[in-house]
Design a protein around this motif. Structure first.
Motif, PDB file in Angstrom:
ATOM      1  N   ALA A   1       0.846  -1.189   0.000  1.00  0.00           N
ATOM      2  CA  ALA A   1       0.000   0.000   0.000  1.00  0.00           C
ATOM      3  C   ALA A   1       0.884   1.242   0.000  1.00  0.00           C
ATOM      4  CB  ALA A   1      -0.905  -0.007   1.221  1.00  0.00           C
ATOM      5  N   VAL A   2       0.733   2.081  -1.015  1.00  0.00           N
ATOM      6  CA  VAL A   2       1.553   3.287  -1.118  1.00  0.00           C
ATOM      7  C   VAL A   2       0.758   4.548  -0.813  1.00  0.00           C
ATOM      8  CG1 VAL A   2       3.197   2.271  -2.730  1.00  0.00           C
ATOM      9  CG2 VAL A   2       1.142   3.369  -3.615  1.00  0.00           C
ATOM     10  N   SER A   3      -0.553   4.440  -0.798  1.00  0.00           N
ATOM     11  CA  SER A   3      -1.390   5.576  -0.411  1.00  0.00           C
ATOM     12  C   SER A   3      -2.771   5.059  -0.035  1.00  0.00           C
ATOM     13  CB  SER A   3      -1.501   6.595  -1.548  1.00  0.00           C
ATOM     14  OG  SER A   3      -2.191   6.047  -2.659  1.00  0.00           O
ATOM     15  N   GLY A   4      -3.512   5.898   0.662  1.00  0.00           N
ATOM     16  CA  GLY A   4      -4.844   5.510   1.091  1.00  0.00           C
ATOM     17  C   GLY A   4      -5.196   6.175   2.404  1.00  0.00           C
ATOM     18  N   THR A   5      -6.387   5.921   2.885  1.00  0.00           N
ATOM     19  CA  THR A   5      -6.850   6.464   4.159  1.00  0.00           C
ATOM     20  C   THR A   5      -7.464   5.342   4.976  1.00  0.00           C
ATOM     21  OG1 THR A   5      -7.338   8.612   3.131  1.00  0.00           O
ATOM     22  CG2 THR A   5      -8.370   8.147   5.266  1.00  0.00           C
ATOM     23  N   TRP A   6      -7.108   5.294   6.255  1.00  0.00           N
ATOM     24  CA  TRP A   6      -7.626   4.276   7.160  1.00  0.00           C
ATOM     25  C   TRP A   6      -8.166   4.927   8.428  1.00  0.00           C
ATOM     26  CZ3 TRP A   6      -3.250   4.017   4.314  1.00  0.00           C
ATOM     27  CH2 TRP A   6      -3.103   2.939   3.430  1.00  0.00           C
ATOM     28  N   LYS A   7      -9.295   4.439   8.911  1.00  0.00           N
ATOM     29  CA  LYS A   7      -9.814   4.893  10.203  1.00  0.00           C
ATOM     30  C   LYS A   7      -9.709   3.742  11.181  1.00  0.00           C
ATOM     31  CE  LYS A   7     -13.675   6.984  12.657  1.00  0.00           C
ATOM     32  NZ  LYS A   7     -15.065   7.485  12.596  1.00  0.00           N
ATOM     33  N   SER A   8      -8.977   3.959  12.250  1.00  0.00           N
ATOM     34  CA  SER A   8      -8.726   2.915  13.235  1.00  0.00           C
ATOM     35  C   SER A   8      -9.938   2.718  14.142  1.00  0.00           C
ATOM     36  CB  SER A   8      -7.492   3.294  14.073  1.00  0.00           C
ATOM     37  OG  SER A   8      -7.290   2.372  15.120  1.00  0.00           O
ATOM     38  N   LEU A   9     -10.440   1.500  14.209  1.00  0.00           N
ATOM     39  CA  LEU A   9     -11.612   1.195  15.029  1.00  0.00           C
ATOM     40  C   LEU A   9     -11.383   1.492  16.501  1.00  0.00           C
ATOM     41  CD1 LEU A   9     -14.441  -0.196  15.282  1.00  0.00           C
ATOM     42  CD2 LEU A   9     -13.184  -2.305  15.726  1.00  0.00           C
ATOM     43  N   TYR A  10     -10.216   1.139  17.007  1.00  0.00           N
ATOM     44  CA  TYR A  10      -9.992   1.190  18.449  1.00  0.00           C
ATOM     45  C   TYR A  10      -9.959   2.600  19.017  1.00  0.00           C
ATOM     46  CZ  TYR A  10      -8.651  -3.722  17.899  1.00  0.00           C
ATOM     47  OH  TYR A  10      -8.635  -5.060  17.611  1.00  0.00           O
ATOM     48  N   ASP A  11      -9.359   3.543  18.273  1.00  0.00           N
ATOM     49  CA  ASP A  11      -9.209   4.896  18.813  1.00  0.00           C
ATOM     50  C   ASP A  11      -9.807   5.984  17.928  1.00  0.00           C
ATOM     51  OD1 ASP A  11      -7.391   4.722  16.745  1.00  0.00           O
ATOM     52  OD2 ASP A  11      -5.613   4.773  18.032  1.00  0.00           O
ATOM     53  N   GLY A  12     -10.394   5.608  16.792  1.00  0.00           N
ATOM     54  CA  GLY A  12     -11.033   6.577  15.916  1.00  0.00           C
ATOM     55  C   GLY A  12     -10.077   7.467  15.143  1.00  0.00           C
ATOM     56  N   VAL A  13      -8.772   7.168  15.189  1.00  0.00           N
ATOM     57  CA  VAL A  13      -7.770   7.997  14.522  1.00  0.00           C
ATOM     58  C   VAL A  13      -7.760   7.703  13.022  1.00  0.00           C
ATOM     59  CG1 VAL A  13      -5.294   8.467  14.319  1.00  0.00           C
ATOM     60  CG2 VAL A  13      -6.344   8.166  16.584  1.00  0.00           C
ATOM     61  N   VAL A  14      -7.670   8.769  12.212  1.00  0.00           N
ATOM     62  CA  VAL A  14      -7.590   8.634  10.763  1.00  0.00           C
ATOM     63  C   VAL A  14      -6.123   8.746  10.349  1.00  0.00           C
ATOM     64  CG1 VAL A  14      -8.235   9.633   8.533  1.00  0.00           C
ATOM     65  CG2 VAL A  14      -9.901   9.557  10.410  1.00  0.00           C
ATOM     66  N   VAL A  15      -5.675   7.795   9.523  1.00  0.00           N
ATOM     67  CA  VAL A  15      -4.272   7.693   9.124  1.00  0.00           C
ATOM     68  C   VAL A  15      -4.172   7.663   7.600  1.00  0.00           C
ATOM     69  CG1 VAL A  15      -2.224   6.219   9.208  1.00  0.00           C
ATOM     70  CG2 VAL A  15      -3.669   6.456  11.236  1.00  0.00           C
ATOM     71  N   THR A  16      -3.163   8.332   7.060  1.00  0.00           N
ATOM     72  CA  THR A  16      -2.942   8.315   5.609  1.00  0.00           C
ATOM     73  C   THR A  16      -1.600   7.691   5.238  1.00  0.00           C
ATOM     74  OG1 THR A  16      -2.063  10.570   5.702  1.00  0.00           O
ATOM     75  CG2 THR A  16      -4.406  10.333   5.208  1.00  0.00           C
ATOM     76  N   ASP A  17      -0.896   7.139   6.224  1.00  0.00           N
ATOM     77  CA  ASP A  17       0.387   6.477   5.995  1.00  0.00           C
ATOM     78  C   ASP A  17       0.277   5.030   6.447  1.00  0.00           C
ATOM     79  OD1 ASP A  17       2.964   5.563   5.867  1.00  0.00           O
ATOM     80  OD2 ASP A  17       3.833   7.109   7.168  1.00  0.00           O
ATOM     81  N   ALA A  18       0.336   4.095   5.486  1.00  0.00           N
ATOM     82  CA  ALA A  18       0.164   2.676   5.800  1.00  0.00           C
ATOM     83  C   ALA A  18       1.187   2.180   6.812  1.00  0.00           C
ATOM     84  CB  ALA A  18       0.246   1.840   4.526  1.00  0.00           C
ATOM     85  N   ALA A  19       2.347   2.808   6.845  1.00  0.00           N
ATOM     86  CA  ALA A  19       3.391   2.376   7.767  1.00  0.00           C
ATOM     87  C   ALA A  19       2.988   2.588   9.229  1.00  0.00           C
ATOM     88  CB  ALA A  19       4.691   3.124   7.480  1.00  0.00           C
ATOM     89  N   LYS A  20       1.978   3.438   9.451  1.00  0.00           N
ATOM     90  CA  LYS A  20       1.526   3.707  10.812  1.00  0.00           C
ATOM     91  C   LYS A  20       0.377   2.793  11.224  1.00  0.00           C
ATOM     92  CE  LYS A  20       2.985   8.558  10.725  1.00  0.00           C
ATOM     93  NZ  LYS A  20       2.556   9.976  10.827  1.00  0.00           N
ATOM     94  N   MET A  21       0.053   1.860  10.343  1.00  0.00           N
ATOM     95  CA  MET A  21      -1.019   0.922  10.620  1.00  0.00           C
ATOM     96  C   MET A  21      -0.454  -0.460  10.958  1.00  0.00           C
ATOM     97  SD  MET A  21      -3.616   2.768  10.350  1.00  0.00           S
ATOM     98  CE  MET A  21      -4.892   1.523  10.431  1.00  0.00           C
ATOM     99  N   ASP A  22      -1.120  -1.126  11.874  1.00  0.00           N
ATOM    100  CA  ASP A  22      -0.818  -2.522  12.197  1.00  0.00           C
ATOM    101  C   ASP A  22      -2.019  -3.365  11.788  1.00  0.00           C
ATOM    102  OD1 ASP A  22       1.614  -1.934  13.279  1.00  0.00           O
ATOM    103  OD2 ASP A  22       1.042  -2.291  15.354  1.00  0.00           O
ATOM    104  N   ILE A  23      -1.774  -4.630  11.541  1.00  0.00           N
ATOM    105  CA  ILE A  23      -2.869  -5.573  11.358  1.00  0.00           C
ATOM    106  C   ILE A  23      -3.001  -6.329  12.670  1.00  0.00           C
ATOM    107  CG2 ILE A  23      -3.832  -7.459  10.036  1.00  0.00           C
ATOM    108  CD1 ILE A  23      -3.384  -4.714   8.592  1.00  0.00           C
ATOM    109  N   ASP A  24      -4.125  -6.134  13.313  1.00  0.00           N
ATOM    110  CA  ASP A  24      -4.358  -6.729  14.626  1.00  0.00           C
ATOM    111  C   ASP A  24      -5.135  -8.029  14.504  1.00  0.00           C
ATOM    112  OD1 ASP A  24      -4.516  -6.820  17.509  1.00  0.00           O
ATOM    113  OD2 ASP A  24      -6.600  -6.201  17.316  1.00  0.00           O
ATOM    114  N   HIS A  25      -4.750  -9.000  15.289  1.00  0.00           N
ATOM    115  CA  HIS A  25      -5.581 -10.187  15.462  1.00  0.00           C
ATOM    116  C   HIS A  25      -6.580  -9.837  16.562  1.00  0.00           C
ATOM    117  CE1 HIS A  25      -2.022 -12.227  13.647  1.00  0.00           C
ATOM    118  NE2 HIS A  25      -2.977 -12.911  13.045  1.00  0.00           N
ATOM    119  N   MET A  26      -7.857  -9.854  16.229  1.00  0.00           N
ATOM    120  CA  MET A  26      -8.883  -9.536  17.224  1.00  0.00           C
ATOM    121  C   MET A  26      -8.636 -10.335  18.498  1.00  0.00           C
ATOM    122  SD  MET A  26     -11.588  -8.033  18.361  1.00  0.00           S
ATOM    123  CE  MET A  26     -12.025  -7.067  16.904  1.00  0.00           C
ATOM    124  N   VAL A  27      -8.586 -11.660  18.362  1.00  0.00           N
ATOM    125  CA  VAL A  27      -8.131 -12.508  19.469  1.00  0.00           C
ATOM    126  C   VAL A  27      -6.649 -12.758  19.230  1.00  0.00           C
ATOM    127  CG1 VAL A  27      -8.318 -14.745  20.613  1.00  0.00           C
ATOM    128  CG2 VAL A  27     -10.385 -13.608  19.749  1.00  0.00           C
TER     129      VAL A  27
END
Length: 237
Positions: free
Chosen positions: A119-145
């Motif tokens: 992913a080189v661009s895009g927008t993500w809204k984090s469920l846990y804290d409601g933060v909006v991110v535009t840099d994929a490097a700042k995103m983690d893939i979480d295992h719910m459990v």
């Protein structure tokens, strides 16, 4: 509970979310090939959540309450023998995309990928804290459990194929993209020890956690079950 940050935990995905996560000898019921009951034998790499939900395989609150009531209550198992390497991830899903990249694509808006599926661009809204991110490097893939929580509640008794399915599940609400900060705050903790700071997400979190544990036949502790009940109580009737 419930991560690909190259630090700790588990990584997950959810439609319009972000992240990777810092993530009993009783194995859940499943098919001989290690897939959980009801799981597609080969989930489509572009599996989408249904009906406006942000995660795939979600159930309504009434079904979640029934699932929760059916979970076996037992003390948490030990971490003896645990290793993240025993849960093979992230696996290739086709077109040079591994599970992490599939989740980033699924959970983001206007996500663009390079020739290697990064992913080189895009927008993500984090469920846990409601933060909006535009840099994929700042995103983690979480295992719910988280993988470690799965180990303590039944996965220690699974075979390698079932652990691999659990760690790369695109069909059930087990993976979602969230901010690295929220994922690392969660770590491998169960809902009685960690709750998403954005309380608006509690209904979804409680339903998702319960569904994953029910799907894989994992156990819950009494405090965990009590908090899941509290989370489900936040759902609109």
């Amino acid at each position: 509970m419930g991560r690909h940050t190259r630090m700790r935990g588990a990584v997950v995905a959810a439609a319009l979310l972000p992240a990777l996560a810092g993530c009993s000898g009783t194995a859940g019921s499943g098919a001989p090939d290690g897939k959980p009951s009801g799981a597609a034998s080969s989930p489509p790499a572009d599996a989408k959540p249904a009906g406006g939900e942000v995660l795939p395989g979600m159930v309504g609150v009434a079904v979640a309450r029934t699932q929760l009531a059916g979970l076996k209550v037992a003390p948490a198992g030990t971490m003896a023998g645990y290793s993240r390497d025993k849960f093979t991830h992230w696996v290739q899903q086709g077109n040079k995309c591994d599970t992490r990249e599939v989740i980033l694509k699924r959970d983001g808006t206007d996500v663009k990928q390079d020739a290697e599926c990064r992913a080189v661009s895009g927008t993500w809204k984090s469920l846990y804290d409601g933060v909006v991110v535009t840099d994929a490097a700042k995103m983690d893939i979480d295992h719910m459990v988280p993988l470690a929580e799965g180990w303590r509640s039944g996965a220690a008794g699974w075979d390698a194929a079932r652990r691999k399915a659990f760690a790369n599940d695109l069909t059930h609400p087990q993976l979602l993209a969230v901010t690295a900060a929220s994922n690392r705050s969660k770590g491998d903790q169960s809902p009685d020890l960690w709750q998403p700071p954005d309380k608006a997400s509690w209904c979804l979190y409680g339903r998702a956690w319960t569904t994953v544990k029910s799907t894989y036949g994992l156990t819950v502790t009494e405090p965990e079950k009590n908090m899941l009940t509290t989370m489900l109580d936040t759902c609109a009737s």
